[in-house]
Design an enzyme around this catalytic site. Sequence first.
Site, PDB file in Angstrom:
ATOM      1  N   LYS A 136     -28.860  -6.934  10.032  1.00  0.00           N
ATOM      2  CA  LYS A 136     -28.484  -6.314  11.309  1.00  0.00           C
ATOM      3  C   LYS A 136     -29.063  -4.901  11.399  1.00  0.00           C
ATOM      4  CE  LYS A 136     -24.141  -5.010   9.090  1.00  0.00           C
ATOM      5  NZ  LYS A 136     -22.748  -5.409   8.894  1.00  0.00           N
ATOM      6  N   TYR A 174     -32.380  27.807  17.363  1.00  0.00           N
ATOM      7  CA  TYR A 174     -31.359  27.831  18.420  1.00  0.00           C
ATOM      8  C   TYR A 174     -30.060  28.483  17.975  1.00  0.00           C
ATOM      9  CZ  TYR A 174     -33.932  24.510  21.362  1.00  0.00           C
ATOM     10  OH  TYR A 174     -34.852  23.894  22.145  1.00  0.00           O
TER      11      TYR A 174
END
Length: 811
Positions: free
Chosen positions: A481, A706
């Site tokens: 998966k 930032y």
Amino acid sequence: MKIGAIAKIIDASILSKGVEVDIVDLSLDSRSAKGLPNELFIAISGPNHEGHDFISELSTKGIKNFIVERDISPIPDCNILKVESSVAAVQAIARTKRKAFTKEVIGITGSNGKTIVKEWLSTILSVRHDVIKSPKSYNSQIGVPLSIWPLSEKHDIGVFEAGISKPNEMAKLASVLSPSIGIFTNIGTAHDEFFDSEDQKISEKLKLFEKSKALIFRTEHTKVSAAINSSFTGEKVSWSTSPGSNSTAQVKITDHQNLEVYFRNNHYSFDSEFRDQASLENLIHSIICALYIGLTEAQIQKGISMINPIKMRLELKRGINNTYLIDDTYNNDLEGLNKALDFMDQQRQLTKRSIILSDFIQNKASLQFYHELNKLLLQKGIDKLIAIGPQLSANKEAFSLPTEFYKDTGSFLESFSQTQFQKELILIKGARQFAFERISMALADKGHKTVLEINLDAVTHNLNFYRSLLKPETKVMVVVKALAYGAGSSEISKLLEFHKVDYLAVAYADEGVMLRQDGVKLPIMVMNASQDDPYKLIEYDLEPEIYSLEQLEAFLKAYRFVNKVLPAHLILNTGMNRLGFNEGDIDALIQKIQNNPHIKIKSVFSHLAASEEKTHEGFTQEQVSLFREYANRIETALNHRPIRHILNSGGIVRHNAFQENMVRLGIGLHGIEVSDLHADKLQNTATLKTVISQVRTVKAGETIGYGRKGKAVNDMVIATIAIGYADGYLRYFGNGNAYVLVNGQRAKTVGNICMDMTMIDVTDLSVTVGDEVVIFGSNPTVSQLAEWGNTIPYEVLTNISGRVKRVFYSE
Ligand SMILES: *Cc1c(COP(=O)(O)O)cnc(C)c1O
């Protein structure tokens, strides 16, 4: 060798008799067996593999000769020879071959460097001789005989490695290989647990050379030297780099890493590209051996220049127009080509196959050789050959396969158009002189420089490790998966199919559809198909997990409508409380199944909530007993025994006794052992890499990134790397919470992680723009990253985004 002669050599009893043939190929691995009537398959019972199970399949494929060590039923037209031990039989065959060979055979052993010395020495000797050598690292009880099998008088010299891991193994290899000249590389700590002392290990290894006339070794390995001086009776050819030692050869490594060698009163000098001590030692062993055999300085120098300093490995990467490239632009010999073709065979996602091939530089090739090459390529299903080089062009007539000829790489590139290649698998294989990296650059998918490299050998290793914990009859379902935990589901599934796992599982139908579209044939279970269109499952032959009566009814409706049988996997809730039937639903479930011919129960299973944790062992056991109780009720009522399974990776390790008849392997395949009992037995499979985009100096007091979160207390050197949270490098790893590796040096993150970029502290490190940066791999590991990010390895792996290119390779 005739099969009749072989039967005598190995003293076999004949279980069934076919025609008398000349055996050309030996095979032990059913997957790579060719299926030819003159092939001999040797069935071995291994811990991970039972050769005898494949005999009837292989006889249908065309093999007519078998050596077995168990009773099996006769097969018409097949020679089946039974022996006490298949391994001893293959050794006896090789021993006969070796005895018939009258020229020099070089045997190499030691703790490190065997394969490299074997490869390099063979390359050097091939300048003057027709050399036969062990393939890959074939140095075991089976590898050595298989290496010797092709030996014949048309070869001038044999170069073979021999390795042991336990006492008493070397005598067998010595009797098979019987080297006339030996090389003892060095002694280290490998396989120490089986030996009482280093001296015992050395004397065991020395048994290889009991009948050799000469032995090459390095004086600085004092214990090895002492053992040889006291027990070896042939000519001792020692070498040393310490001035003044009284060794046969004196070697000086100059400041420019050139080698000055004094050997038997002569002086030689060689250039080498190697810098590290281990490589230099391997190279000097090879040079001394070549001098001993009588090659000239010029011949040896030519050989050295043909050695590839970069480790050869095969990579699968995405190319233009939905192509995949397998890139090997460093050398081109027939063995390398065979290896690359085998690797190509394992990639089944594309059926169209092309090869771009250069002249074979190291071969004295005849027209016959090119006929055989053509045959080999046809046999391997190659659709198109692009042949580059004067020799290939000169032998045009040998090629019946569609082939384009070019005199050199430049003229191919001039005529090259991108649209010429579409949706195909392309092998690019060229000798170094042809500079095929230009071709691979032209064909590569250029994009983001951040890649996730998947080591397919490590995936195989991990699969085999988990298999070794299981009973041989226990089936394995691998959970692929979420793109096989981020690794790339089609490529991983193809590999698993090759290794014959029994089942795959995905989370949603679309994941299964993708696998089917890429040609995966294994049965696939879909774990959460509730929102999916049942007709999609039908169309792509996917098998849903069934967890409620409502869902069962909804699916049955569709299957009944097209008159198909619903292949159902029933999940029982035993404490996970996620999906599944509760105890109270079971009677109604049984009734529904009994009344319905359109359903077939493929398996009954449950999922453990805390399989990897010791503290929850009691709870796990409770889950298992509930599971068994519910499953028994269902089986008894239906009078049918579907597959049962409950263990995931952690469970396989901790709760082996509950393997039932299938297990579901997930994260363990990717080298992460969540229960932390056997972490050292697994190999790292995934390496996330990027590059440095810019390097700058930041003055004390300035800030970085930032929110001005990064602060330079002192002057700093900052590198910006091309990965951010949009690639899956989570914001938790910012502000020094994680380090990356640049040229083997640790560098911490600085400031906040940006969407596409991250800044790292490279003050005092030696780095430049374009340098490779390892985000995770062997160091730091995914598990370390998970810890730093306060999460679990599953989340780190599955967060790697789709824009990160996946590259698959095999050593
Ligand atoms: C994901 C999953 C697995 C695999 O679990 P691992 O811990 O990765 O081995 C097994 N079974 C089910 C039902 C799963 O959802």
